[in-house]
Design a protein around this motif. Structure first.
Motif, mmCIF file in Angstrom:
data_model
loop_
_atom_site.group_PDB
_atom_site.id
_atom_site.type_symbol
_atom_site.label_atom_id
_atom_site.label_comp_id
_atom_site.label_asym_id
_atom_site.label_seq_id
_atom_site.Cartn_x
_atom_site.Cartn_y
_atom_site.Cartn_z
ATOM 1 N N ASN A 3 37.857 46.760 39.160
ATOM 2 C CA ASN A 3 38.841 47.613 38.493
ATOM 3 C C ASN A 3 38.524 49.110 38.487
ATOM 4 O OD1 ASN A 3 40.593 45.493 37.678
ATOM 5 N ND2 ASN A 3 39.079 44.930 36.140
ATOM 6 N N ILE A 4 37.290 49.461 38.806
ATOM 7 C CA ILE A 4 36.935 50.886 38.790
ATOM 8 C C ILE A 4 36.545 51.301 40.195
ATOM 9 C CG2 ILE A 4 35.464 52.663 37.770
ATOM 10 C CD1 ILE A 4 35.335 50.869 35.233
ATOM 11 N N GLY A 54 38.392 56.693 29.312
ATOM 12 C CA GLY A 54 37.887 55.617 30.150
ATOM 13 C C GLY A 54 36.986 54.701 29.338
ATOM 14 N N ALA A 110 44.959 58.384 31.350
ATOM 15 C CA ALA A 110 44.123 57.226 31.638
ATOM 16 C C ALA A 110 44.587 56.652 32.967
ATOM 17 C CB ALA A 110 44.239 56.167 30.535
ATOM 18 N N THR A 140 44.193 53.064 35.607
ATOM 19 C CA THR A 140 43.725 51.691 35.787
ATOM 20 C C THR A 140 43.969 51.283 37.239
ATOM 21 O OG1 THR A 140 45.831 50.562 35.358
ATOM 22 C CG2 THR A 140 44.469 51.072 33.432
ATOM 23 N N ASN A 178 45.426 45.319 36.625
ATOM 24 C CA ASN A 178 44.456 45.243 35.530
ATOM 25 C C ASN A 178 45.228 45.100 34.222
ATOM 26 O OD1 ASN A 178 42.432 45.547 33.639
ATOM 27 N ND2 ASN A 178 41.456 47.286 34.654
ATOM 28 N N SER A 224 43.582 46.211 30.720
ATOM 29 C CA SER A 224 43.550 47.644 30.432
ATOM 30 C C SER A 224 44.951 48.193 30.188
ATOM 31 C CB SER A 224 42.881 48.407 31.571
ATOM 32 O OG SER A 224 41.485 48.307 31.475
ATOM 33 N N THR A 225 45.910 47.713 30.944
ATOM 34 C CA THR A 225 47.291 48.151 30.741
ATOM 35 C C THR A 225 47.746 47.812 29.326
ATOM 36 O OG1 THR A 225 47.751 47.878 33.086
ATOM 37 C CG2 THR A 225 49.647 47.928 31.617
ATOM 38 N N LEU A 268 45.976 50.151 26.777
ATOM 39 C CA LEU A 268 46.575 51.483 26.774
ATOM 40 C C LEU A 268 47.933 51.477 26.077
ATOM 41 C CD1 LEU A 268 45.565 52.639 30.361
ATOM 42 C CD2 LEU A 268 44.586 53.420 28.178
ATOM 43 N N GLU A 288 53.098 54.803 30.922
ATOM 44 C CA GLU A 288 52.810 54.827 32.354
ATOM 45 C C GLU A 288 53.632 55.903 33.040
ATOM 46 O OE1 GLU A 288 52.143 51.910 36.183
ATOM 47 O OE2 GLU A 288 52.728 51.026 34.272
ATOM 48 N N SER A 323 46.090 54.096 41.951
ATOM 49 C CA SER A 323 45.820 53.825 40.537
ATOM 50 C C SER A 323 47.110 53.948 39.754
ATOM 51 C CB SER A 323 44.821 54.845 39.980
ATOM 52 O OG SER A 323 43.580 54.762 40.622
ATOM 53 N N ARG A 324 47.208 53.194 38.674
ATOM 54 C CA ARG A 324 48.289 53.384 37.719
ATOM 55 C C ARG A 324 47.846 54.509 36.795
ATOM 56 N NH1 ARG A 324 49.948 47.446 35.616
ATOM 57 N NH2 ARG A 324 51.670 48.593 34.690
#
Length: 177
Positions: free
Chosen positions: A42-43, A102, A137, A139, A143, A146-147, A150, A157, A170-171
């Protein structure tokens, strides 16, 4: 007001966690964290394969931000027993127009609400201590945990972007504080 405790800068406390700056002694923990399957999926893969690599990564990624920006990604330490569970913090990435939030946890500590608790405290710190008006942020595209986190914090978003330093889109999320 931050205070120096046992050689590291204490940032803030939540009900269950203390957030503090990472120190060179945390390199073995950082080696584990950045090689967790969730981090790699994810990162990114920072190429950290030894304690020496972890220390070098921390010097460039964490300690430099503390010195130059006065904030960064902080160690999440359980208050009850001092166990490190992950990281959370505020960071200004060159690829984003505003600072972002993060977080990452060791898999064994996921699902206990630590990330939400720490992230909520970091958002409040950005607003009250740093006087920021917005946070971002990012993600991975897929993911959902994490979504969801957030969304609970009120992030909206903004779409998907290909950001420098990442191999996939990335989102991107934004929160008005």
């Amino acid at each position: 007001m931050n205070r120096l405790l046992s050689g590291f800068m204490h940032i803030l406390d939540t009900e269950r966690l203390a957030l503090r700056e990472f120190t060179p002694q945390d390199a073995p923990f950082l080696l584990r964290l950045v090689n967790e399957p969730g981090w790699l999926r994810n990162i990114n893969d920072p190429g950290v394969r030894s304690v020496d690599d972890a220390l070098a990564w921390a010097q460039g990624r964490l300690f430099k931000a503390y010195r130059e920006l006065g904030h960064g990604f902080w160690a999440l330490q359980r208050r009850e027993d001092g166990v490190l569970v992950g990281m959370c913090g505020l960071f200004k990435r060159p690829a984003l127009p505003e600072p972002d939030l993060g977080y990452a946890l060791l898999a064994e500590h996921e699902g206990r609400g630590y990330a939400l608790e720490a992230a909520h405290a970091c958002v409040a710190h950005a607003r009250s201590a740093l006087g920021w008006r917005t946070l971002m942020a990012i993600t991975a595209i897929d993911n959902p945990r994490s979504t969801g986190l957030l969304a609970k914090l009120g992030f909206i978003e903004q779409g998907q972007e290909m950001l420098e330093g990442y191999n996939e889109p990335s989102r991107v999320f934004r929160l008005v504080l």
